[in-house]
Design a protein around this motif. Structure first.
Motif, short mmCIF file in Angstrom:
data_model
loop_
_atom_site.label_atom_id
_atom_site.label_comp_id
_atom_site.label_asym_id
_atom_site.label_seq_id
_atom_site.Cartn_x
_atom_site.Cartn_y
_atom_site.Cartn_z
N ASN A 184 13.91 4.49 4.85
CA ASN A 184 14.27 3.32 6.04
C ASN A 184 14.34 3.30 7.41
O ASN A 184 13.44 4.82 6.84
CB ASN A 184 16.14 2.68 5.78
CG ASN A 184 16.75 3.65 5.18
OD1 ASN A 184 16.68 5.14 5.66
ND2 ASN A 184 17.44 4.47 4.39
N GLN A 185 14.67 3.06 7.81
CA GLN A 185 14.39 3.83 9.51
C GLN A 185 15.43 4.91 9.64
O GLN A 185 15.04 5.78 11.00
CB GLN A 185 15.50 2.61 10.44
CG GLN A 185 16.95 2.34 10.17
CD GLN A 185 17.38 1.44 9.27
OE1 GLN A 185 16.63 0.90 8.18
NE2 GLN A 185 19.13 1.38 9.03
N ASN A 186 16.61 5.36 8.46
CA ASN A 186 16.49 6.58 8.87
C ASN A 186 15.53 7.90 8.57
O ASN A 186 16.02 9.26 9.02
CB ASN A 186 18.13 6.60 7.77
CG ASN A 186 19.05 6.23 8.67
OD1 ASN A 186 19.25 5.55 9.58
ND2 ASN A 186 19.98 5.39 7.49
N HIS A 187 14.50 7.76 8.60
CA HIS A 187 13.64 8.67 7.82
C HIS A 187 12.77 8.45 8.13
O HIS A 187 11.29 9.69 8.36
CB HIS A 187 13.56 8.66 6.45
CG HIS A 187 14.16 7.99 5.31
ND1 HIS A 187 14.30 6.96 4.28
CD2 HIS A 187 15.47 9.57 5.37
CE1 HIS A 187 15.32 7.78 3.50
NE2 HIS A 187 15.87 8.44 3.38
N TYR A 264 12.00 -2.54 5.94
CA TYR A 264 10.55 -2.68 5.36
C TYR A 264 10.59 -2.78 3.67
O TYR A 264 9.98 -2.99 3.45
CB TYR A 264 9.48 -2.98 6.55
CG TYR A 264 8.66 -2.37 5.77
CD1 TYR A 264 7.51 -3.54 6.35
CD2 TYR A 264 7.16 -1.52 4.73
CE1 TYR A 264 6.33 -4.13 6.31
CE2 TYR A 264 5.99 -2.62 4.53
CZ TYR A 264 5.62 -4.08 5.13
OH TYR A 264 4.26 -4.33 5.78
N TYR A 265 10.15 -1.50 3.54
CA TYR A 265 9.86 -1.18 2.40
C TYR A 265 10.92 -1.76 0.91
O TYR A 265 10.12 -1.69 -0.37
CB TYR A 265 9.51 0.31 1.47
CG TYR A 265 8.27 0.71 2.32
CD1 TYR A 265 7.09 -0.13 1.89
CD2 TYR A 265 8.58 1.29 3.68
CE1 TYR A 265 5.63 0.57 2.85
CE2 TYR A 265 7.63 1.63 4.50
CZ TYR A 265 5.52 1.07 3.82
OH TYR A 265 4.53 1.66 5.02
N GLN A 266 12.19 -2.11 0.92
CA GLN A 266 12.80 -2.89 0.30
C GLN A 266 12.48 -4.66 0.17
O GLN A 266 14.05 -4.99 -0.49
CB GLN A 266 14.23 -2.17 0.58
CG GLN A 266 14.63 -0.97 0.67
CD GLN A 266 14.47 -0.10 1.44
OE1 GLN A 266 14.42 -0.62 2.79
NE2 GLN A 266 13.85 0.91 1.02
N THR A 267 12.02 -5.06 1.28
CA THR A 267 11.93 -6.32 0.89
C THR A 267 10.85 -6.77 0.75
O THR A 267 10.32 -8.14 0.47
CB THR A 267 12.29 -6.84 2.74
OG1 THR A 267 11.12 -6.37 3.44
CG2 THR A 267 13.85 -6.43 3.41
#
Length: 287
Positions: A184-187, A264-267
């Motif tokens: 996610n954005q934290n990475h 993005y990659y969760q959706t």
């Protein structure tokens, strides 16, 4: 000598994969040389079993690598590079046979209901070889970068000679990141740092150009601890990626997608190519 079975051959690399069918300790041998004749495989295995420490250059959990000399005639020897998995699981054996594949679409719902429970069911022992690298007890001579958040290392499959075939992995230290789906954005900052440092060390240490190097992530990955591959665009690995649509995703694209949408990659739906012996294959077929 236990019963031996040739389970795969690679004519382009003059390599052979042999399974030793021992009920107590099934083992896989990866044997390669130039030139190579498959009938010599048994001689190589006998040489290793006669003296398991001779020519051993790397050991990590169930994985070993040998560089050995095997006599073929009086005063004549041949050099072999041998990768060994022992004890090998049935899955290890099956995935090293010639593969048949089918395509699937993994929606976020399917990931949460099928793939994620499968990931969570994998015993931690399957990741021990990774933990050994991260905690500094194995393969330290292969390490290029030892960072607080990740370790970058050369893969034992690279012969350390042909710069066109440089190949390695970056293993993150955060065990909660199992795959692309967990990003996610934290990475973003972590991924950008990995991209930058990988390019820097490969250009400085091996004289490669940045536009010759690619960093990428597989989905579905070969193991469910987040890792990033790096290689040159001249390597056989990169050439093989050209025919595997979707599985290899460039790291720069992943970073860009996360900047556009932190989740993005969760959706999104992700197209998968699963071989018919992969544990997920039956789960996807039965859904």
């Amino acid at each position: 000598m236990q019963q031996l079975e040739v389970i795969n051959e690679f004519l382009d690399t003059k390599s052979i994969v042999i399974s030793e069918n021992d009920e107590q300790k099934p083992t896989i041998y990866f044997i390669s040389k130039q030139p190579f004749c498959e009938s010599e495989g048994q001689n190589v295995i006998e040489e290793i079993e006669k003296n398991p420490e001779k020519g051993l250059i790397m050991t990590n959990d169930k994985y070993k690598k040998y560089q050995i000399e095997v006599p073929i005639e009086r005063n004549i020897t041949t050099s072999y590079s041998v990768d060994v998995i022992s004890p090998a699981t049935q899955h290890d054996i099956e995935k090293n046979k010639p593969q048949k594949y089918e395509l699937f679409t993994e929606t976020p719902q399917i990931f949460n209901s099928i793939t994620l429970p499968f990931i969570n069911s994998i015993p931690s022992s399957e990741f021990q070889w990774i933990y050994n690298i991260l905690n500094g007890t194995a393969e330290q001579n292969n390490v290029l970068i030892n960072d607080d958040d990740y370790v970058s290392l050369l893969d034992m499959k690279w012969d350390r000679q042909n710069l066109n075939q440089v190949y390695g992995l970056v293993l993150v230290r955060d065990h909660s990141i199992h795959s692309l789906r967990a990003l996610n954005q934290n990475h973003i900052q972590l991924l950008e740092r990995i991209e930058k440092t990988t390019m820097k060390i490969l250009t400085n240490k091996y004289g490669l150009k940045e536009n010759e190097i690619i960093t990428f992530v597989h989905y579905v990955p070969s193991f469910w601890h987040f890792h990033i591959h790096f290689c040159t665009i001249h390597s056989p690995l990169f050439q093989s990626l050209n025919s595997v649509i979707g599985r290899a995703i460039p790291l720069v694209d992943i970073i860009q997608n996360l900047k556009m949408n932190g989740n993005y990659y969760q959706t999104i739906n992700i197209g998968l190519r699963l071989n018919t012996v992969h544990p997920l294959y039956k789960l996807f077929k039965s859904k």
